[in-house]
Design an enzyme around this catalytic site. Structure first.
Site, mmCIF file in Angstrom:
data_model
loop_
_atom_site.group_PDB
_atom_site.id
_atom_site.type_symbol
_atom_site.label_atom_id
_atom_site.label_comp_id
_atom_site.label_asym_id
_atom_site.label_seq_id
_atom_site.Cartn_x
_atom_site.Cartn_y
_atom_site.Cartn_z
ATOM 1 C CB CYS A 3 18.009 5.372 0.716
ATOM 2 S SG CYS A 3 16.574 6.454 0.771
ATOM 3 C CB CYS A 6 19.049 7.842 -2.080
ATOM 4 S SG CYS A 6 19.142 8.956 -0.645
ATOM 5 C CG ASP A 29 2.617 6.546 -3.457
ATOM 6 O OD1 ASP A 29 3.091 6.952 -2.376
ATOM 7 O OD2 ASP A 29 2.396 5.340 -3.698
ATOM 8 C CG HIS A 45 19.016 9.862 3.356
ATOM 9 N ND1 HIS A 45 18.169 8.938 2.782
ATOM 10 C CD2 HIS A 45 19.037 9.580 4.680
ATOM 11 C CE1 HIS A 45 17.715 8.118 3.720
ATOM 12 N NE2 HIS A 45 18.235 8.481 4.889
ATOM 13 C CG ASN A 85 2.897 8.030 7.319
ATOM 14 O OD1 ASN A 85 2.036 8.524 8.018
ATOM 15 N ND2 ASN A 85 2.633 7.462 6.147
ATOM 16 C CG HIS A 96 14.761 9.919 1.227
ATOM 17 N ND1 HIS A 96 15.994 9.897 0.595
ATOM 18 C CD2 HIS A 96 14.250 11.155 1.010
ATOM 19 C CE1 HIS A 96 16.217 11.069 0.017
ATOM 20 N NE2 HIS A 96 15.151 11.859 0.246
ATOM 21 C CG HIS A 98 8.007 9.978 2.025
ATOM 22 N ND1 HIS A 98 8.886 9.203 2.733
ATOM 23 C CD2 HIS A 98 6.790 9.400 2.180
ATOM 24 C CE1 HIS A 98 8.233 8.198 3.301
ATOM 25 N NE2 HIS A 98 6.945 8.296 2.987
ATOM 26 C CG HIS A 100 2.243 10.446 1.628
ATOM 27 N ND1 HIS A 100 2.225 9.292 0.858
ATOM 28 C CD2 HIS A 100 3.004 10.147 2.710
ATOM 29 C CE1 HIS A 100 2.941 8.348 1.468
ATOM 30 N NE2 HIS A 100 3.416 8.840 2.594
HETATM 31 P P1 5GP Z 1 5.280 5.772 3.741
HETATM 32 O O1 5GP Z 1 4.496 4.510 3.970
HETATM 33 O O2 5GP Z 1 6.738 5.569 4.097
HETATM 34 O O3 5GP Z 1 4.687 6.997 4.350
HETATM 35 O O4 5GP Z 1 5.195 6.051 2.199
HETATM 36 C C1 5GP Z 1 5.988 5.430 1.252
HETATM 37 C C2 5GP Z 1 5.281 5.572 -0.077
HETATM 38 O O5 5GP Z 1 6.193 5.251 -1.101
HETATM 39 C C3 5GP Z 1 4.085 4.633 -0.227
HETATM 40 O O6 5GP Z 1 2.898 5.394 -0.454
HETATM 41 C C4 5GP Z 1 4.465 3.770 -1.433
HETATM 42 O O7 5GP Z 1 3.365 3.477 -2.273
HETATM 43 C C5 5GP Z 1 5.495 4.619 -2.135
HETATM 44 N N1 5GP Z 1 6.472 3.852 -2.878
HETATM 45 C C6 5GP Z 1 7.160 2.747 -2.450
HETATM 46 N N2 5GP Z 1 8.004 2.324 -3.394
HETATM 47 C C7 5GP Z 1 7.855 3.172 -4.453
HETATM 48 C C8 5GP Z 1 8.469 3.225 -5.752
HETATM 49 O O8 5GP Z 1 9.338 2.434 -6.135
HETATM 50 N N3 5GP Z 1 8.063 4.234 -6.577
HETATM 51 C C9 5GP Z 1 7.118 5.154 -6.199
HETATM 52 N N4 5GP Z 1 6.784 6.086 -7.088
HETATM 53 N N5 5GP Z 1 6.526 5.114 -4.988
HETATM 54 C C10 5GP Z 1 6.892 4.137 -4.131
HETATM 55 ZN ZN ZN Z 2 17.511 8.504 0.892
#
Ligand code: 5GP
Ligand code: ZN
Length: 112
Positions: A3, A6, A29, A45, A85, A96, A98, A100
């Protein structure tokens, strides 16, 4: 477990820290979609909001409680938007939980 978040919590993948305590971690992000784009995650997690239960709600509640502090420290005085999301229809890409935190400008009136 394989993950990404994680691994970020474990320090195996670098990230730009915004806030941390025993239960949660907040970081910028990597691909910001607003002038300020912070992710807040529980250290334990949980796959998504679809997996929140009586057993793990404590960490989620704690996370929610810290959002005003994180937003204040990020100078989001004009306001902010929280997005989480969950699942394919919402285009969740990291499985995992999160949240925003988006702000730093007048955001779109459209949410989806
Ligand atoms: P989701 O699309 O799952 O709602 O959001 C995942 C978020 O994680 C995205 O906005 C993406 O830019 C961010 N993200 C993906 N990989 C990484 C990373 O390695 N580091 C950071 N800081 N953000 C990440
Ligand atoms: Zn995780």
């Amino acid at each position: 477990m394989d993950c990404l978040f994680c691994k970020i919590i474990a320090g195996e993948i670098p990230s730009k820290k915004v806030y941390e305590d025993e239960e949660i971690y907040a970081f910028y992000d990597i691909n910001p979609q607003a002038p300020t784009h912070i992710l807040v995650i529980p250290k334990k997690h949980i796959a998504s909001m679809a997996e929140v239960t009586e057993e793990n709600i404590g960490a989620v509640a704690h996370l929610m409680q810290k959002i005003p502090l994180i937003a204040r420290e990020a100078k989001l005085d004009g306001g902010f938007r929280i997005v989480s999301n969950a699942g394919d229809d919402a285009c969740q890409s990291v499985h995992h939980l999160h949240f925003h935190i988006l702000g730093g400008k007048k955001l779109s009136e459209q949410m989806a």
